[in-house]
Enzyme design. Structure first.
Site, PDB file in Angstrom:
ATOM      1  N   GLY A  35      44.823 -13.194   8.463  1.00  0.00           N
ATOM      2  CA  GLY A  35      45.228 -14.851   8.734  1.00  0.00           C
ATOM      3  C   GLY A  35      45.709 -15.364   9.994  1.00  0.00           C
ATOM      4  CG  ASP A  50      52.981  -5.826   4.246  1.00  0.00           C
ATOM      5  OD1 ASP A  50      52.127  -5.494   4.659  1.00  0.00           O
ATOM      6  OD2 ASP A  50      52.921  -5.656   2.927  1.00  0.00           O
ATOM      7  CG  ASN A  75      43.217  -5.742   2.571  1.00  0.00           C
ATOM      8  OD1 ASN A  75      43.999  -5.003   2.357  1.00  0.00           O
ATOM      9  ND2 ASN A  75      43.014  -6.289   3.559  1.00  0.00           N
ATOM     10  CB  THR A 116      37.874 -12.310  -7.620  1.00  0.00           C
ATOM     11  OG1 THR A 116      36.448 -12.197  -7.160  1.00  0.00           O
ATOM     12  CG2 THR A 116      38.269 -10.894  -7.820  1.00  0.00           C
ATOM     13  CE1 TYR A 140      39.200  -8.849  -3.513  1.00  0.00           C
ATOM     14  CE2 TYR A 140      36.945  -9.508  -4.685  1.00  0.00           C
ATOM     15  CZ  TYR A 140      38.068  -9.980  -4.074  1.00  0.00           C
ATOM     16  OH  TYR A 140      38.662 -11.097  -4.252  1.00  0.00           O
ATOM     17  CG  PHE A 168      32.739 -18.061  -9.891  1.00  0.00           C
ATOM     18  CD1 PHE A 168      33.895 -18.138 -10.899  1.00  0.00           C
ATOM     19  CD2 PHE A 168      31.919 -17.298 -10.386  1.00  0.00           C
ATOM     20  CE1 PHE A 168      34.026 -17.375 -12.228  1.00  0.00           C
ATOM     21  CE2 PHE A 168      31.915 -16.773 -11.966  1.00  0.00           C
ATOM     22  CZ  PHE A 168      32.897 -17.114 -12.551  1.00  0.00           C
ATOM     23  N   GLY A 284      27.541  -2.626  -4.290  1.00  0.00           N
ATOM     24  CA  GLY A 284      28.569  -3.237  -4.977  1.00  0.00           C
ATOM     25  C   GLY A 284      28.381  -4.893  -5.102  1.00  0.00           C
TER      26      GLY A 284
HETATM   27  N1  LIG Z   1      37.282 -16.187  -0.355  1.00  0.00           N
HETATM   28  C1  LIG Z   1      36.733 -16.015  -1.631  1.00  0.00           C
HETATM   29  O1  LIG Z   1      35.496 -16.461  -1.975  1.00  0.00           O
HETATM   30  C2  LIG Z   1      37.202 -15.681  -2.758  1.00  0.00           C
HETATM   31  C3  LIG Z   1      36.853 -15.592  -3.883  1.00  0.00           C
HETATM   32  C4  LIG Z   1      37.624 -14.849  -5.064  1.00  0.00           C
HETATM   33  C5  LIG Z   1      38.889 -14.661  -5.031  1.00  0.00           C
HETATM   34  N2  LIG Z   1      39.474 -14.693  -3.837  1.00  0.00           N
HETATM   35  C6  LIG Z   1      41.003 -14.541  -3.552  1.00  0.00           C
HETATM   36  O2  LIG Z   1      41.765 -15.362  -2.646  1.00  0.00           O
HETATM   37  C7  LIG Z   1      42.621 -15.014  -2.105  1.00  0.00           C
HETATM   38  C8  LIG Z   1      42.452 -15.578  -0.672  1.00  0.00           C
HETATM   39  O3  LIG Z   1      41.469 -15.415   0.000  1.00  0.00           O
HETATM   40  P1  LIG Z   1      40.922 -15.644   1.336  1.00  0.00           P
HETATM   41  O4  LIG Z   1      39.361 -15.837   1.297  1.00  0.00           O
HETATM   42  O5  LIG Z   1      41.797 -16.884   1.496  1.00  0.00           O
HETATM   43  O6  LIG Z   1      41.234 -14.405   2.127  1.00  0.00           O
HETATM   44  P2  LIG Z   1      42.061 -14.289   3.687  1.00  0.00           P
HETATM   45  O7  LIG Z   1      41.923 -12.926   4.077  1.00  0.00           O
HETATM   46  O8  LIG Z   1      41.543 -15.460   4.419  1.00  0.00           O
HETATM   47  O9  LIG Z   1      43.703 -14.556   3.122  1.00  0.00           O
HETATM   48  C9  LIG Z   1      44.251 -13.570   2.638  1.00  0.00           C
HETATM   49  C10 LIG Z   1      45.622 -13.684   3.317  1.00  0.00           C
HETATM   50  O10 LIG Z   1      46.748 -12.758   2.924  1.00  0.00           O
HETATM   51  C11 LIG Z   1      47.405 -12.106   4.204  1.00  0.00           C
HETATM   52  N3  LIG Z   1      47.831 -10.637   3.680  1.00  0.00           N
HETATM   53  C12 LIG Z   1      47.031  -9.748   3.187  1.00  0.00           C
HETATM   54  N4  LIG Z   1      47.830  -8.685   2.978  1.00  0.00           N
HETATM   55  C13 LIG Z   1      49.025  -9.010   3.028  1.00  0.00           C
HETATM   56  C14 LIG Z   1      50.193  -8.139   2.792  1.00  0.00           C
HETATM   57  N5  LIG Z   1      50.313  -7.182   2.226  1.00  0.00           N
HETATM   58  N6  LIG Z   1      51.478  -9.009   2.984  1.00  0.00           N
HETATM   59  C15 LIG Z   1      51.258 -10.411   3.509  1.00  0.00           C
HETATM   60  N7  LIG Z   1      50.119 -11.132   3.848  1.00  0.00           N
HETATM   61  C16 LIG Z   1      49.223 -10.475   3.387  1.00  0.00           C
HETATM   62  C17 LIG Z   1      46.425 -12.213   5.037  1.00  0.00           C
HETATM   63  O11 LIG Z   1      46.679 -12.014   6.525  1.00  0.00           O
HETATM   64  C18 LIG Z   1      45.656 -13.481   4.999  1.00  0.00           C
HETATM   65  O12 LIG Z   1      46.318 -14.471   5.635  1.00  0.00           O
HETATM   66  C19 LIG Z   1      42.558 -13.407  -2.320  1.00  0.00           C
HETATM   67  O13 LIG Z   1      43.509 -12.900  -2.909  1.00  0.00           O
HETATM   68  C20 LIG Z   1      41.121 -13.250  -2.443  1.00  0.00           C
HETATM   69  O14 LIG Z   1      41.040 -11.899  -3.303  1.00  0.00           O
HETATM   70  C21 LIG Z   1      38.809 -15.246  -2.429  1.00  0.00           C
HETATM   71  O1  LIG Z   2      25.409 -12.185   5.644  1.00  0.00           O
HETATM   72  C1  LIG Z   2      25.272 -12.142   4.759  1.00  0.00           C
HETATM   73  C2  LIG Z   2      26.347 -12.424   3.819  1.00  0.00           C
HETATM   74  C3  LIG Z   2      26.064 -12.209   2.661  1.00  0.00           C
HETATM   75  N1  LIG Z   2      24.694 -12.207   2.026  1.00  0.00           N
HETATM   76  C4  LIG Z   2      24.497 -12.143   0.328  1.00  0.00           C
HETATM   77  O2  LIG Z   2      25.179 -13.472   0.025  1.00  0.00           O
HETATM   78  C5  LIG Z   2      25.729 -13.166  -1.348  1.00  0.00           C
HETATM   79  C6  LIG Z   2      27.256 -13.848  -1.235  1.00  0.00           C
HETATM   80  O3  LIG Z   2      27.990 -12.755  -0.364  1.00  0.00           O
HETATM   81  P1  LIG Z   2      29.263 -13.072   0.170  1.00  0.00           P
HETATM   82  O4  LIG Z   2      29.890 -11.977   1.067  1.00  0.00           O
HETATM   83  O5  LIG Z   2      29.490 -14.426   0.859  1.00  0.00           O
HETATM   84  O6  LIG Z   2      30.521 -13.281  -1.214  1.00  0.00           O
HETATM   85  P2  LIG Z   2      30.662 -12.160  -2.300  1.00  0.00           P
HETATM   86  O7  LIG Z   2      29.945 -12.464  -3.593  1.00  0.00           O
HETATM   87  O8  LIG Z   2      30.278 -10.702  -1.763  1.00  0.00           O
HETATM   88  O9  LIG Z   2      32.345 -12.211  -2.308  1.00  0.00           O
HETATM   89  C7  LIG Z   2      33.002 -13.141  -2.378  1.00  0.00           C
HETATM   90  O10 LIG Z   2      33.113 -13.648  -3.774  1.00  0.00           O
HETATM   91  C8  LIG Z   2      33.688 -12.669  -4.428  1.00  0.00           C
HETATM   92  C9  LIG Z   2      33.502 -13.470  -5.660  1.00  0.00           C
HETATM   93  O11 LIG Z   2      32.166 -13.447  -6.120  1.00  0.00           O
HETATM   94  C10 LIG Z   2      34.889 -12.045  -4.126  1.00  0.00           C
HETATM   95  O12 LIG Z   2      35.969 -12.679  -4.755  1.00  0.00           O
HETATM   96  C11 LIG Z   2      35.357 -11.979  -2.588  1.00  0.00           C
HETATM   97  O13 LIG Z   2      36.450 -12.212  -2.228  1.00  0.00           O
HETATM   98  C12 LIG Z   2      34.479 -12.973  -1.778  1.00  0.00           C
HETATM   99  O14 LIG Z   2      34.335 -12.391  -0.650  1.00  0.00           O
HETATM  100  C13 LIG Z   2      25.681 -11.734  -1.519  1.00  0.00           C
HETATM  101  O15 LIG Z   2      24.781 -11.595  -2.518  1.00  0.00           O
HETATM  102  C14 LIG Z   2      25.408 -11.114  -0.387  1.00  0.00           C
HETATM  103  O16 LIG Z   2      24.808  -9.883  -0.462  1.00  0.00           O
HETATM  104  C15 LIG Z   2      23.786 -12.078   2.790  1.00  0.00           C
HETATM  105  O17 LIG Z   2      22.663 -11.716   2.264  1.00  0.00           O
HETATM  106  N2  LIG Z   2      23.894 -12.090   3.852  1.00  0.00           N
END
Ligand SMILES: NC(=O)c1ccc[n+]([C@@H]2O[C@H](COP(=O)([O-])OP(=O)(O)OC[C@H]3O[C@@H](n4cnc5c(N)ncnc54)[C@H](O)[C@@H]3O)[C@@H](O)[C@H]2O)c1
Ligand SMILES: O=c1ccn([C@@H]2O[C@H](COP(=O)(O)OP(=O)(O)O[C@H]3O[C@H](CO)[C@H](O)[C@H](O)[C@H]3O)[C@@H](O)[C@H]2O)c(=O)[nH]1
Length: 329
Positions: A35, A50, A75, A116, A140, A168, A284
């Site tokens: 972050g 943390d 993560n 997720t 994950y 999603f 994955g």
């Molecule tokens: N981005 C997506 O598409 C997506 C999809 C589904 C679920 N999620 C979930 O949503 C949440 C947020 O995702 P994001 O994309 O904003 O991720 P992000 O990495 O931008 O945010 C996560 C935040 O948590 C903090 N963090 C991590 N471990 C920590 C710890 N041990 N103690 C304190 N802080 C900690 C990081 O510094 C960061 O600011 C996550 O739990 C992720 O699994 C995200």
């Molecule tokens: O440079 C890239 C990046 C991604 N992809 C493809 O695009 C799709 C979406 O990939 P993202 O990495 O954008 O997203 P993910 O679906 O892998 O994962 C995201 O969504 C998930 C839920 O589907 C999780 O929660 C996770 O936190 C979040 O990173 C995948 O098929 C991936 O293979 C590419 O082809 N090229």
């Protein structure tokens, strides 16, 4: 007062802004591992640290009157979770256990947790609802499903009201361009396409072109970060009225786009042409994930407002203004 764990991250920072706009007082706890301090609205109280640090949590719970915890900290890279599984189990699972223990000790009874669609694995169905079998195909997804189970068991044994939101694929940025997505390294599709179209990379990599989909590339359901934020505001209000307690909700747009379709849409929005490099499948990766979000619509009144185009437009605005993310501010 609301404690937002992970509030300096992408989805967390957008949620913090909205909570403050809705007149909630907010404390953010974030270790800044992924972050950014610059993403945290100045109206919030920020504590760097943390979620596994029990002394720090004790301080927070003793110094502020926390009514609800919104837990984003994790993560969250599918690919990295395969090469570094212990990082995921330790931070996501052990970190959440530590947080829950401290919540119990300080009698904090309301929790919203970020799960997720990765918990569903690779279901071979058109739309995924909350009763679809959970069968993760990467660490994950496993780590998130384990946490869901821990929260459920914890809630039965002790006093806890929870809402689990299974997002999603989050995309887009704040409509005013003040904050956005900034991950180092960036693995997500839309930011990587936009970086390429900004001239910051030679090509956009497409991972796999022989999936069983219309054009051979993976299908995902993209949801605007502002729509996700609104789901949290409704969940918080639901928890207050005790009408939505101990529920799991999908949060998606109910529409799938292939990787190629997303690239085309980005080209249209930006007026620029992409160079595509096809690469091996990413380990994955499920082939298709599309949400049914009927349950959250019916029970919490949530409706997504934004299209894929809106997500790309707002992300483009953010990346064009701050091409190096928060470092360019
Ligand atoms: N981005 C997506 O598409 C997506 C999809 C589904 C679920 N999620 C979930 O949503 C949440 C947020 O995702 P994001 O994309 O904003 O991720 P992000 O990495 O931008 O945010 C996560 C935040 O948590 C903090 N963090 C991590 N471990 C920590 C710890 N041990 N103690 C304190 N802080 C900690 C990081 O510094 C960061 O600011 C996550 O739990 C992720 O699994 C995200
Ligand atoms: O440079 C890239 C990046 C991604 N992809 C493809 O695009 C799709 C979406 O990939 P993202 O990495 O954008 O997203 P993910 O679906 O892998 O994962 C995201 O969504 C998930 C839920 O589907 C999780 O929660 C996770 O936190 C979040 O990173 C995948 O098929 C991936 O293979 C590419 O082809 N090229």
């Amino acid at each position: 007062m609301i404690l937002v764990v992970g509030g300096a991250g992408y989805i967390g920072s957008h949620t913090v802004k909205s909570l403050l706009d809705h007149k909630y007082d907010v404390v953010v706890l974030d270790n800044l591992s992924t972050g950014h301090i610059e993403a945290v609205d100045k109206r919030a109280i920020f504590t760097k640290g943390d979620m596994k640090d029990t002394n720090l949590l004790t301080n927070i719970f003793e110094n502020y009157s926390i009514s609800n915890v919104i837990h984003f900290a994790a993560n969250c890279y599918v690919g990295e979770s395969i090469t570094e599984p212990l990082k995921y189990y330790e931070n996501n699972v052990a970190g959440t256990i530590s947080l829950l223990k401290m919540m119990r000790k300080h009698q904090i009874t309301n929790l919203i947790f970020s799960s997720t669609c990765a918990v569903y694995g690779n279901p071979n169905i058109e739309k995924i609802n909350e009763s679809t079998l959970t069968a993760p195909i990467n660490p994950y997804g496993h780590s998130k499903l384990m946490i869901e189970q821990i929260i459920k068991d914890f809630s039965i044994a002790y006093r806890l009201n929870y809402i689990i939101l299974r997002y999603f694929n989050a995309a887009g940025a704040d409509h005013f361009g003040r904050i956005g997505e900034d991950h180092q390294p960036e693995t997500h599709l839309i930011p990587n396409i936009l970086f390429h179209l900004l001239g910051r990379s030679e090509h956009i990599s497409v991972f796999g072109d022989d999936y069983d989909t219309v054009d051979g590339t993976c299908i995902r359901d993209y949801i605007h970060v502002t729509d996700l934020v609104n789901a949290h505001i409704l969940a918080l209000e639901g928890l207050k009225k005790e009408k939505a307690i101990n529920k799991i909700y999908n949060v998606g747009n109910e529409e799938g786009f292939t990787v190629k379709e997303v690239i085309n849409k980005c080209e249209k929005v930006t007026g620029k042409e992409a160079t595509i490099l096809y690469k091996q499948k990413r380990k994955g990766d499920p082939s298709k994930l599309i949400s049914s979000s009927e349950k959250i619509s019916k029970e919490l009144g949530w409706e997504p407002k934004y299209s894929l185009e809106d997500m790309i437009e707002t992300a483009w605005k953010w990346f064009s203004r701050f091409p190096k993310g928060y470092k360019s501010k």
